[in-house]
Design a protein around this motif. Structure first.
Motif, PDB file in Angstrom:
ATOM      1  N   VAL A  79       0.779  -1.128  -0.060  1.00  0.00           N
ATOM      2  CA  VAL A  79      -0.084  -0.017  -0.121  1.00  0.00           C
ATOM      3  C   VAL A  79       0.780   1.157   0.107  1.00  0.00           C
ATOM      4  O   VAL A  79       0.655   2.275  -0.646  1.00  0.00           O
ATOM      5  CB  VAL A  79      -0.884   0.031   1.263  1.00  0.00           C
ATOM      6  N   ARG A  80       1.830   1.180   0.713  1.00  0.00           N
ATOM      7  CA  ARG A  80       2.709   2.517   0.928  1.00  0.00           C
ATOM      8  C   ARG A  80       3.385   2.721  -0.477  1.00  0.00           C
ATOM      9  O   ARG A  80       3.635   4.045  -0.962  1.00  0.00           O
ATOM     10  CB  ARG A  80       3.779   2.373   2.065  1.00  0.00           C
ATOM     11  N   HIS A  81       3.955   1.838  -0.926  1.00  0.00           N
ATOM     12  CA  HIS A  81       4.533   1.798  -2.393  1.00  0.00           C
ATOM     13  C   HIS A  81       3.573   2.481  -3.316  1.00  0.00           C
ATOM     14  O   HIS A  81       3.991   3.105  -4.280  1.00  0.00           O
ATOM     15  CB  HIS A  81       5.239   0.893  -2.864  1.00  0.00           C
ATOM     16  N   ALA A  82       2.517   1.620  -3.573  1.00  0.00           N
ATOM     17  CA  ALA A  82       1.540   2.134  -4.514  1.00  0.00           C
ATOM     18  C   ALA A  82       0.866   3.607  -4.076  1.00  0.00           C
ATOM     19  O   ALA A  82       0.794   4.409  -5.043  1.00  0.00           O
ATOM     20  CB  ALA A  82      -0.003   1.284  -4.499  1.00  0.00           C
ATOM     21  N   LEU A  83       0.745   4.033  -2.903  1.00  0.00           N
ATOM     22  CA  LEU A  83       0.496   5.430  -2.546  1.00  0.00           C
ATOM     23  C   LEU A  83       1.349   6.188  -3.001  1.00  0.00           C
ATOM     24  O   LEU A  83       0.967   7.344  -3.675  1.00  0.00           O
ATOM     25  CB  LEU A  83       0.304   5.490  -1.033  1.00  0.00           C
TER      26      LEU A  83
ATOM     27  N   LEU B 156      -6.990   7.176  -2.958  1.00  0.00           N
ATOM     28  CA  LEU B 156      -7.707   6.343  -2.254  1.00  0.00           C
ATOM     29  C   LEU B 156      -8.546   5.318  -3.141  1.00  0.00           C
ATOM     30  O   LEU B 156      -8.632   4.187  -2.719  1.00  0.00           O
ATOM     31  CB  LEU B 156      -8.621   7.036  -1.230  1.00  0.00           C
ATOM     32  N   SER B 157      -9.058   5.817  -4.124  1.00  0.00           N
ATOM     33  CA  SER B 157      -9.664   5.031  -4.869  1.00  0.00           C
ATOM     34  C   SER B 157      -8.937   3.876  -5.744  1.00  0.00           C
ATOM     35  O   SER B 157      -9.169   2.655  -5.680  1.00  0.00           O
ATOM     36  CB  SER B 157     -10.695   5.788  -5.908  1.00  0.00           C
ATOM     37  N   CYS B 158      -7.748   4.466  -6.237  1.00  0.00           N
ATOM     38  CA  CYS B 158      -6.830   3.302  -6.853  1.00  0.00           C
ATOM     39  C   CYS B 158      -6.358   2.316  -5.614  1.00  0.00           C
ATOM     40  O   CYS B 158      -6.270   1.063  -6.308  1.00  0.00           O
ATOM     41  CB  CYS B 158      -5.867   4.262  -7.499  1.00  0.00           C
ATOM     42  N   LEU B 159      -6.217   2.672  -4.594  1.00  0.00           N
ATOM     43  CA  LEU B 159      -5.564   1.910  -3.373  1.00  0.00           C
ATOM     44  C   LEU B 159      -6.645   0.898  -3.098  1.00  0.00           C
ATOM     45  O   LEU B 159      -6.273  -0.359  -2.987  1.00  0.00           O
ATOM     46  CB  LEU B 159      -5.255   2.737  -2.131  1.00  0.00           C
ATOM     47  N   ASP B 160      -8.078   1.327  -3.199  1.00  0.00           N
ATOM     48  CA  ASP B 160      -9.006   0.463  -2.823  1.00  0.00           C
ATOM     49  C   ASP B 160      -9.070  -0.583  -3.989  1.00  0.00           C
ATOM     50  O   ASP B 160      -9.330  -1.843  -3.645  1.00  0.00           O
ATOM     51  CB  ASP B 160     -10.295   1.450  -2.767  1.00  0.00           C
TER      52      ASP B 160
END
Length: 539
Positions: free
Chosen positions: A377-381, A395-399
């Motif tokens: 999650v952190r790297h994707a964020l 947030l939508s992309c991470l979800d």
């Protein structure tokens, strides 16, 4: 059940009860010549007083049937009816009550044997020996059963020990409880430090309580490396300088070594030789020591896995924070205690064309899996923020990422975008604790608006736009800082706001003050980010 072959033949303490001095003299003399210690009483009342007095009770009572104050049958019933003396064998003896009915009545009313006077010395001694043999065998069986019960219960306590300090204390106390003697236990902690626990006090210390105290030893003894499994070990005063005086003499102690693995440092338990006298006793001590070694190995394995997971978890966190004229940042990350599994708390800060993006989040659960999800999650964020996506889109992309690659995982996350060229701050919160804003004059307010947790596949609302004046402090935290058992979360957030209101706006000082005033209890990780806003300007 094994025993020493001469144990049942050793002399005993015998009580002789007879109102006739000549009869007492004959009986006592015969017994004393055979090596027994004899105590005499002339009536039933005196005998019962002796049996109920301080000190160990006699091993056998030889009681005349015809006594002046009560019958020998009644004395026997009193002895058998009292819990403290119920196990004392009684031999009735009489020159008058010699019928079959008399002898049967004596045996029915509790006597273990019945002799008719005059009795030959050999018959007397043989009866005493047979009675002792049975009584001692019964006591050994009862003692072994009691010790096995204690071993079972205390083994559970060994495996419940949360660290090596508690384990070495429980080991020493368990051996002391089972064998009722002085005990020392030695082990090496998973971190490599030698420990010793014992059931004695220093000479100038408080009165002995039987509760072991832990002392560090300067170095682990070096002469036990040739023992690859549980068994006896040789140890000298040079090997074990920490031993109390009553265990320093090798002839007065029993030493047992336990290992879970041959290459591991052992657990050593040392007990008084006076208490560990039979093969059954030594087997019990060996089982206890080996159980302690297995419990230590479990602690060592957990410690190694926890250290590895913690290293991995820290590797997922940012190595440094961005430097920008728009804001000053400080962060603190405190892992949970070693007794708690690692969590998934994380933070991020990255400078983007749209402004400074800061975030704090928490993956649900405590495990290595949670740490792995946190890393993803952190790297994707960071990637989504670097691409210029606004907070609600991040947030939508991470979800979507979580529901696709980590179904079932949920994450709380608060993302804040601080614009470089205005006082506007964008707050997008996915079920996380609300960010706290402290103005330069000490006023505080939370941004409570939030959307659903990440990983549920639900839509996320637009980010909340907030105007924040320069000099203000934005605080992002995870629940490990504020959540406490039996305390309402809103009350905890109120306490946090009150502390922040009196906290300097310098981010580093703010972090230190918060951790000092709200010390974590170690049950959860803590991520804390403080951001002080400066005047907006192009960066």
């Amino acid at each position: 059940m094994t025993r020493r072959p001469d144990m049942d033949l050793s002399p005993a303490h015998i009580l002789v009860v007879d109102d006739t001095p000549a009869n007492r003299y004959v009986l006592a003399t015969t017994l004393r010549r055979a090596g027994h210690r004899v105590t005499e009483a002339e009536d039933g009342t005196g005998a019962l007083e002796l049996l109920g007095g301080p000190g160990p009770a006699p091993e056998i009572a030889i009681v005349d049937v015809r006594l002046p104050d009560m019958t020998g049958f009644e004395v026997c019933e009193h002895i058998k009816g009292a819990p403290a003396t119920a196990a004392v064998p009684v031999i009735n003896i009489s020159a008058a009550a010699i019928t079959v009915d008399d002898r049967a009545q004596g045996l029915y009313r509790g006597a273990d044997a019945y002799l008719v006077e005059p009795v030959a010395p050999d018959e007397l001694l043989a009866t005493v020996t047979a009675t002792l043999r049975y009584a001692r065998a019964r006591r050994r069986a009862e003692l072994l059963a009691e010790r096995l019960h204690l071993l079972n219960r205390l083994t559970l306590a060994l495996y419940s020990a949360s660290d090596a300090h508690e384990l070495v204390e429980v080991t020493a106390e368990a051996a002391a409880v089972i064998f009722r003697c002085s005990v020392a236990a030695l082990l090496t902690t998973p971190q490599g430090s030698p420990l010793v626990a014992h059931t004695w006090q220093d000479e100038d210390g408080p009165e002995r309580t039987g509760r072991p105290q832990v002392h560090s030893t300067p170095a682990w003894p070096q002469r036990r490396g040739d023992h690859a499994g549980p068994g006896r070990a040789k140890a000298t005063e040079t090997d074990l300088p920490c031993l109390p005086p009553d265990l320093k003499d090798p002839a007065r102690r029993r030493t047992v070594v336990g290992r879970a693995k041959a290459e591991r440092p052992p657990v050593v338990v040392i007990a008084s030789a006076d208490a560990v006298t039979t093969p059954d006793d030594e087997q019990l001590l060996t089982q206890l020591t080996q159980a302690s070694a297995l419990a230590l190995e479990a602690l060592r394995s957990y410690s190694e896995e926890h250290a590895l997971a913690l290293t991995l978890q820290r590797g997922f966190l940012p190595e440094s924070l961005p430097r920008t004229s728009r804001a000053d940042l400080a962060v603190r990350y405190l892992p949970a205690s070693e007794r708690t599994e690692i969590g998934g708390d994380f933070y991020e800060a990255i400078s983007t064309p749209a402004g400074l993006v800061v975030a704090v989040g928490d993956v649900a659960g405590h495990s290595l899996d949670a740490a792995m999800v946190m890393g993803q999650v952190r790297h994707a964020l960071r990637a989504y923020a670097a691409e210029g996506h606004p907070p609600q889109v991040i947030l939508s992309c991470l979800d979507h990422l979580l529901t696709s690659v980590e179904p079932g995982a949920t994450v709380t996350l608060c993302v804040v975008l601080i614009e470089f060229d205005s006082d506007t701050v964008h707050v997008a919160n996915a079920g996380h604790l609300p960010p706290l804003i402290r103005t330069p004059d000490g006023g505080t307010s939370y941004v409570h608006e939030h959307g659903p947790l990440l990983g549920l596949g639900l839509p996320h609302p637009p980010a909340r736009k907030v105007t924040v004046e320069p000099g203000s402090l934005i605080l992002l935290v995870t629940d490990g800082l504020v959540e406490r058992r039996h305390e309402d979360l809103q009350d905890s957030l109120g306490t946090l706001a009150a502390v922040v209101a009196r906290t300097p706006t310098d981010p580093e000082e703010a972090c230190e003050r918060l951790l000092d005033r709200l010390p974590p209890d170690g049950s959860d990780d803590v991520a804390l980010m403080a951001v002080r806003l400066n005047a907006p300007r192009p960066d």
